[in-house]
Design a protein around this motif. Structure first.
Motif, PDB file in Angstrom:
ATOM      1  N   ALA A  77      22.613  13.782 -14.426  1.00 39.42           N
ATOM      2  CA  ALA A  77      21.237  13.659 -14.441  1.00 39.42           C
ATOM      3  C   ALA A  77      20.768  13.470 -12.942  1.00 39.42           C
ATOM      4  CB  ALA A  77      21.000  12.319 -15.332  1.00 39.42           C
ATOM      5  N   VAL A  78      19.710  13.949 -12.504  1.00 36.85           N
ATOM      6  CA  VAL A  78      19.151  13.830 -11.335  1.00 36.85           C
ATOM      7  C   VAL A  78      18.093  12.809 -11.172  1.00 36.85           C
ATOM      8  CG1 VAL A  78      18.168  15.048  -9.361  1.00 36.85           C
ATOM      9  CG2 VAL A  78      20.039  16.111 -10.773  1.00 36.85           C
ATOM     10  N   VAL A  79      17.927  12.003 -10.193  1.00 40.42           N
ATOM     11  CA  VAL A  79      16.862  10.874 -10.195  1.00 40.42           C
ATOM     12  C   VAL A  79      16.640  10.989  -8.720  1.00 40.42           C
ATOM     13  CG1 VAL A  79      16.240   8.579 -10.114  1.00 40.42           C
ATOM     14  CG2 VAL A  79      17.784   9.488 -11.787  1.00 40.42           C
ATOM     15  N   MET A  80      15.273  11.186  -8.561  1.00 35.97           N
ATOM     16  CA  MET A  80      14.587  11.429  -7.204  1.00 35.97           C
ATOM     17  C   MET A  80      14.236  10.058  -6.501  1.00 35.97           C
ATOM     18  SD  MET A  80      15.186  14.694  -6.968  1.00 35.97           S
ATOM     19  CE  MET A  80      14.510  14.803  -5.405  1.00 35.97           C
ATOM     20  N   LEU A  81      14.555   9.858  -5.252  1.00 37.91           N
ATOM     21  CA  LEU A  81      14.283   8.719  -4.386  1.00 37.91           C
ATOM     22  C   LEU A  81      13.077   9.135  -3.571  1.00 37.91           C
ATOM     23  CD1 LEU A  81      17.551   7.194  -3.501  1.00 37.91           C
ATOM     24  CD2 LEU A  81      15.868   6.412  -5.171  1.00 37.91           C
ATOM     25  N   THR A  82      11.865   8.542  -3.738  1.00 34.18           N
ATOM     26  CA  THR A  82      10.873   9.068  -3.199  1.00 34.18           C
ATOM     27  C   THR A  82       9.910   7.899  -2.333  1.00 34.18           C
ATOM     28  OG1 THR A  82       8.722  10.209  -3.162  1.00 34.18           O
ATOM     29  CG2 THR A  82       9.339   8.732  -4.948  1.00 34.18           C
ATOM     30  N   THR A  83       9.009   8.005  -1.346  1.00 37.17           N
ATOM     31  CA  THR A  83       8.185   7.199  -0.775  1.00 37.17           C
ATOM     32  C   THR A  83       6.673   7.442  -0.923  1.00 37.17           C
ATOM     33  OG1 THR A  83       7.802   8.323   1.309  1.00 37.17           O
ATOM     34  CG2 THR A  83       9.741   6.785   1.027  1.00 37.17           C
ATOM     35  N   PHE A  84       5.733   6.463  -0.831  1.00 39.85           N
ATOM     36  CA  PHE A  84       4.454   6.424  -0.955  1.00 39.85           C
ATOM     37  C   PHE A  84       3.926   7.794  -0.154  1.00 39.85           C
ATOM     38  CE2 PHE A  84       4.088   1.934  -2.060  1.00 39.85           C
ATOM     39  CZ  PHE A  84       3.565   2.193  -3.356  1.00 39.85           C
ATOM     40  N   SER A  85       4.538   8.309   0.577  1.00 38.19           N
ATOM     41  CA  SER A  85       3.953   9.347   1.640  1.00 38.19           C
ATOM     42  C   SER A  85       4.481  10.619   1.353  1.00 38.19           C
ATOM     43  CB  SER A  85       4.600   9.159   3.184  1.00 38.19           C
ATOM     44  OG  SER A  85       5.905   9.448   3.255  1.00 38.19           O
ATOM     45  N   SER A 105      11.003   1.622  -2.110  1.00 39.11           N
ATOM     46  CA  SER A 105      10.561   0.158  -1.757  1.00 39.11           C
ATOM     47  C   SER A 105      10.123  -0.467  -2.923  1.00 39.11           C
ATOM     48  CB  SER A 105       9.413   0.250  -0.827  1.00 39.11           C
ATOM     49  OG  SER A 105       8.334   1.058  -1.574  1.00 39.11           O
ATOM     50  N   GLY A 106      10.493   0.023  -4.300  1.00 33.40           N
ATOM     51  CA  GLY A 106      10.210  -0.610  -5.554  1.00 33.40           C
ATOM     52  C   GLY A 106      10.935  -1.544  -5.825  1.00 33.40           C
ATOM     53  N   ASP A 107      10.951  -2.407  -6.896  1.00 31.89           N
ATOM     54  CA  ASP A 107      11.554  -3.489  -7.589  1.00 31.89           C
ATOM     55  C   ASP A 107      12.919  -2.954  -7.638  1.00 31.89           C
ATOM     56  OD1 ASP A 107      12.669  -5.209  -9.153  1.00 31.89           O
ATOM     57  OD2 ASP A 107      10.921  -5.776 -10.158  1.00 31.89           O
ATOM     58  N   PRO A 108      13.897  -3.765  -6.976  1.00 36.83           N
ATOM     59  CA  PRO A 108      15.271  -3.357  -7.275  1.00 36.83           C
ATOM     60  C   PRO A 108      15.929  -3.174  -8.773  1.00 36.83           C
ATOM     61  CG  PRO A 108      15.136  -4.848  -5.498  1.00 36.83           C
ATOM     62  CD  PRO A 108      13.868  -4.849  -6.210  1.00 36.83           C
ATOM     63  N   VAL A 112      18.433  -0.107 -11.190  1.00 33.69           N
ATOM     64  CA  VAL A 112      19.292  -0.043 -12.338  1.00 33.69           C
ATOM     65  C   VAL A 112      18.849   0.321 -13.545  1.00 33.69           C
ATOM     66  CG1 VAL A 112      20.851  -1.668 -13.213  1.00 33.69           C
ATOM     67  CG2 VAL A 112      20.470  -2.178 -11.094  1.00 33.69           C
ATOM     68  N   SER A 113      17.730   0.000 -13.860  1.00 24.56           N
ATOM     69  CA  SER A 113      17.169   0.373 -15.081  1.00 24.56           C
ATOM     70  C   SER A 113      17.103   1.886 -15.133  1.00 24.56           C
ATOM     71  CB  SER A 113      15.602  -0.145 -15.433  1.00 24.56           C
ATOM     72  OG  SER A 113      16.051  -1.625 -15.571  1.00 24.56           O
ATOM     73  N   GLY A 114      16.640   2.623 -14.170  1.00 25.55           N
ATOM     74  CA  GLY A 114      16.449   4.009 -14.109  1.00 25.55           C
ATOM     75  C   GLY A 114      17.707   4.811 -14.404  1.00 25.55           C
ATOM     76  N   VAL A 115      18.795   4.206 -13.616  1.00 28.10           N
ATOM     77  CA  VAL A 115      20.052   4.691 -13.899  1.00 28.10           C
ATOM     78  C   VAL A 115      20.568   4.657 -15.086  1.00 28.10           C
ATOM     79  CG1 VAL A 115      22.544   4.786 -13.225  1.00 28.10           C
ATOM     80  CG2 VAL A 115      20.747   4.587 -11.236  1.00 28.10           C
ATOM     81  N   ARG A 116      20.212   3.490 -15.541  1.00 31.31           N
ATOM     82  CA  ARG A 116      21.132   3.348 -17.191  1.00 31.31           C
ATOM     83  C   ARG A 116      20.109   4.046 -18.266  1.00 31.31           C
ATOM     84  NH1 ARG A 116      24.679   0.321 -18.555  1.00 31.31           N
ATOM     85  NH2 ARG A 116      25.699  -1.253 -17.355  1.00 31.31           N
ATOM     86  N   ALA A 117      18.749   4.176 -17.722  1.00 31.07           N
ATOM     87  CA  ALA A 117      17.912   4.878 -18.727  1.00 31.07           C
ATOM     88  C   ALA A 117      18.308   6.399 -18.743  1.00 31.07           C
ATOM     89  CB  ALA A 117      16.431   4.626 -18.352  1.00 31.07           C
ATOM     90  N   VAL A 128       4.641   2.892 -10.744  1.00 28.99           N
ATOM     91  CA  VAL A 128       3.647   3.316  -9.628  1.00 28.99           C
ATOM     92  C   VAL A 128       3.874   4.559  -9.447  1.00 28.99           C
ATOM     93  CG1 VAL A 128       3.221   2.888  -7.244  1.00 28.99           C
ATOM     94  CG2 VAL A 128       4.024   1.063  -8.475  1.00 28.99           C
ATOM     95  N   ILE A 129       5.055   4.954  -9.376  1.00 22.81           N
ATOM     96  CA  ILE A 129       5.110   6.606  -9.311  1.00 22.81           C
ATOM     97  C   ILE A 129       4.596   7.530 -10.521  1.00 22.81           C
ATOM     98  CG2 ILE A 129       6.817   8.695  -9.417  1.00 22.81           C
ATOM     99  CD1 ILE A 129       7.066   7.247  -6.899  1.00 22.81           C
ATOM    100  N   ALA A 130       4.688   6.791 -11.840  1.00 20.67           N
ATOM    101  CA  ALA A 130       4.004   7.680 -12.995  1.00 20.67           C
ATOM    102  C   ALA A 130       2.353   7.588 -12.956  1.00 20.67           C
ATOM    103  CB  ALA A 130       4.321   6.551 -14.170  1.00 20.67           C
ATOM    104  N   ARG A 131       1.917   6.206 -12.315  1.00 19.77           N
ATOM    105  CA  ARG A 131       0.584   6.240 -11.972  1.00 19.77           C
ATOM    106  C   ARG A 131       0.200   7.487 -10.832  1.00 19.77           C
ATOM    107  NH1 ARG A 131      -3.022   4.962 -14.681  1.00 19.77           N
ATOM    108  NH2 ARG A 131      -3.544   7.146 -14.352  1.00 19.77           N
ATOM    109  N   ARG A 132       0.867   7.552  -9.943  1.00 17.23           N
ATOM    110  CA  ARG A 132       0.602   8.386  -8.780  1.00 17.23           C
ATOM    111  C   ARG A 132       0.661   9.843  -9.225  1.00 17.23           C
ATOM    112  NH1 ARG A 132       0.161   5.639  -3.993  1.00 17.23           N
ATOM    113  NH2 ARG A 132       0.639   7.468  -2.780  1.00 17.23           N
ATOM    114  N   VAL A 133       1.922  10.126 -10.125  1.00 18.50           N
ATOM    115  CA  VAL A 133       2.045  11.403 -10.823  1.00 18.50           C
ATOM    116  C   VAL A 133       0.766  11.919 -11.517  1.00 18.50           C
ATOM    117  CG1 VAL A 133       3.043  12.804 -12.378  1.00 18.50           C
ATOM    118  CG2 VAL A 133       4.520  11.195 -10.726  1.00 18.50           C
ATOM    119  N   ILE A 134       0.452  10.768 -12.284  1.00 18.83           N
ATOM    120  CA  ILE A 134      -1.067  11.295 -13.116  1.00 18.83           C
ATOM    121  C   ILE A 134      -2.123  11.581 -12.282  1.00 18.83           C
ATOM    122  CG2 ILE A 134      -2.527  10.306 -14.931  1.00 18.83           C
ATOM    123  CD1 ILE A 134       0.142   8.967 -16.115  1.00 18.83           C
TER     124      ILE A 134
END
Length: 220
Positions: A77-85, A105-108, A112-117, A128-134
């Motif tokens: 499973a691939v998880v992307m690490l991104t920034t506001f910019s 820069s999000g909540d640490p 962990v939750s994302g990797v487990r999910a 925050v990313i979901a909000r910006r995606v939408i």
């Protein structure tokens, strides 16, 4: 044990992410890469459960690396690490088969939750990313909302429940427990919805659930 590959060209960032993941005894960082090409090679060598990829990396960026891994290592499973910019990369990243998006820069705890999910079959988007995606994909939110609701109209009531829970970030096991069904039933529902809607993955399905109003609004 969840085995993770971490790829980022900033050594300090890798150290921080490694420390956060190390706080969970069920997660192990098995390899680290400083560029996208190395990330692909190490993923093929170690076959981790999750590859955490920075969007911007030398030699091969995270998006191109995600594309290669989707073909060469589909079980990772691939998880992307991104920034506001890096909003301009989000839509492109959605098409690369990534299972999750996390803000550096999000909540640490989200890391962990994302990797487990994603190892449990869920799509995970930092709120925050979901909000910006939408916001990025939905300049005309009314039109997109109407289109999303129309796309979900043919679904059964139970399928809509499953889509809403996918949008909320629940794994197949968590959805099964919530709906009092077996996990294979949830997987069948998700596969059927993806097939009928023409969506590529659960992240796209999660976004559709948000746009259709099946998930409570997210923080800005």
């Amino acid at each position: 044990m969840i085995r993770v590959l971490l790829a980022d060209d900033e050594a300090l960032l890798r150290a921080g992410v490694r420390a956060v993941l190390g706080s969970d005894p069920g997660i192990e960082v098995v390899a680290e890469a400083a560029d996208g090409r190395e990330a692909v090679a190490l993923t093929l060598a170690h076959r981790p459960d999750v590859a955490l990829l920075d969007v911007r990396m030398p030699r091969l960026d995270g998006l191109a690396a995600a594309e290669e891994l989707r073909r060469a290592a589909p079980d990772t499973a691939v998880v992307m690490l991104t920034t506001f910019s890096e909003d301009e990369y989000i839509e492109r990243a959605l098409g690369c088969g990534a299972a999750g998006f996390l803000l550096k820069s999000g909540d640490p705890r989200e890391l962990v939750s994302g990797v487990r999910a994603v190892t449990e079959g869920a799509a995970f988007l930092s709120p925050v990313i979901a909000r910006r995606v939408i916001d990025r994909l939905g300049a005309d939110r009314l039109a997109r909302g109407a289109a999303a609701r129309a796309a979900l109209e043919p679904l059964t009531g139970r399928e809509r429940e499953v889509v809403a829970l996918v949008g909320a970030g629940l794994s197949n096991a968590e959805i099964a427990a919530r709906l009092h069904v077996v996990e294979s039933t949830v997987k069948a529902h998700v596969s059927a919805v993806l097939g009928r809607s023409g969506l590529r993955n659960r992240v796209r399905l999660a976004v559709l659930a948000y746009e259709a109003g099946l998930v409570p609004d997210l923080p800005r």
